[in-house]
Design an enzyme around this catalytic site. Structure first.
Site, PDB file in Angstrom:
ATOM      1  CE  LYS A 111      -4.379  -1.927   1.438  1.00  0.00           C
ATOM      2  NZ  LYS A 111      -5.463  -1.979   2.427  1.00  0.00           N
ATOM      3  NE  ARG A 144      -7.405  -8.779   0.510  1.00  0.00           N
ATOM      4  CZ  ARG A 144      -7.086  -8.045  -0.560  1.00  0.00           C
ATOM      5  NH1 ARG A 144      -6.127  -7.125  -0.473  1.00  0.00           N
ATOM      6  NH2 ARG A 144      -7.726  -8.207  -1.703  1.00  0.00           N
TER       7      ARG A 144
END
Length: 288
Positions: A228, A267
């Site tokens: 991210k 995740r």
């Protein structure tokens, strides 16, 4: 509401396997426009093979999604999302893989569950589609409630907080209460702080630094930090942030931190390093 078990405080999720450590959720994006790997696994055969490869590298479950949620991403129509997702879920489930479906649409969740998915991972926590909570309640499968303030097109404008940790915890608690009132058993809920969703890099780092505050919600915690923007911010040099696919070592570092702090699952896009990280974390716990 059920209590978290003592082993690492991770908790169990009714309807899913129990792991004695932080679980690893591998990601299969059946999309042309995901921020990190768009287009790489866009056809069914390739996507199923990718999911099986992730399991071979140590993934405990595989999350299949057909709609990008990167900042600014447009929505895909329902029929296209179904076309992308359901055959991949069916293919992986037929191979014995524990499959999660990443969707904001009740119809996609319902058909994915019918095809073999055992967990619904809705980044909107049921807010994007009013039919989602009743559908998941009727299906009797676990549900991920993520902190969410709006769709990808404008979520960056919603990254306004006085105290990001306190506000995320409060908003997640409110959403959990609504989901439980809608018929989903609390024992089937997982919470996710929504790193990168209506949050700046500073917000994401603050949430990671205070994962124990999220444990006050008394439900298993999913941490989805892989590749991210905040990792790009942390790693940025003179040439700017590295591209998403060059953030996997940093993603594994976050996985190790999350596992140490008692996350139920992490995740990730690339599994092998994270699978090693969570196992080392478990070994250290066991040596205490």
């Amino acid at each position: 509401m059920s209590t978290l078990r003592a082993q690492g405080g991770r908790g169990t999720v009714e309807g899913l396997p129990e792991w004695d450590r932080c679980a690893v959720m591998g990601v299969v994006n059946v999309t042309p426009d995901s921020f990190s790997d768009g287009g790489r696994w866009f056809d069914t055969t390739t996507a199923v093979k990718r999911g099986l490869d992730l399991v071979g590298e140590g993934a405990d479950l595989v999350d299949v999604g057909g709609e990008s949620t990167r900042p600014g991403a447009p929505r895909v129509d329902e029929d296209e999302e179904l076309r992308r997702v359901v055959p991949v879920v069916r293919g992986l489930a037929s191979e014995g893989v524990t499959v999660s479906v990443d969707t904001m649409r009740a119809s996609v969740a319902e058909q994915a569950v019918a095809a073999g998915a055992v967990l619904v991972n809705d980044v909107s926590g049921g807010l994007a589609d009013r039919a989602m909570v009743p559908a998941v309640a009727a299906a009797g499968v676990p549900f991920v409630v993520m902190h969410w303030r709006g769709f990808s097109q404008d979520m960056n404008s919603r990254a306004l907080y006085t105290d990001v940790v306190a506000e995320v915890v409060a908003e997640l608690r409110e959403r959990m209460d609504a989901v439980i009132a809608g018929g989903i058993a609390p024992e089937r809920l997982v919470i996710d702080p929504g790193l990168g969703f209506a949050k700046s890099a500073e917000h994401d780092l603050a949430l990671l630094a205070h994962l124990t505050d999220l444990r006050a919600l008394n439900r298993p915690l999913l941490v989805a930090a892989s590749r991210k923007r905040f990792l790009g911010h942390v790693l940025a040099g003179e040439g700017g942030p590295p591209p998403a696919r060059e953030r996997d070592a940093a993603s594994a570092a976050v996985s190790a931190i999350a596992a140490h702090e008692g996350a139920w699952a992490v995740r990730v896009h690339e599994v092998r390093a994270t699978a090693d990280a969570v196992r080392v974390s478990r070994a250290v716990e066991g040596a205490r």
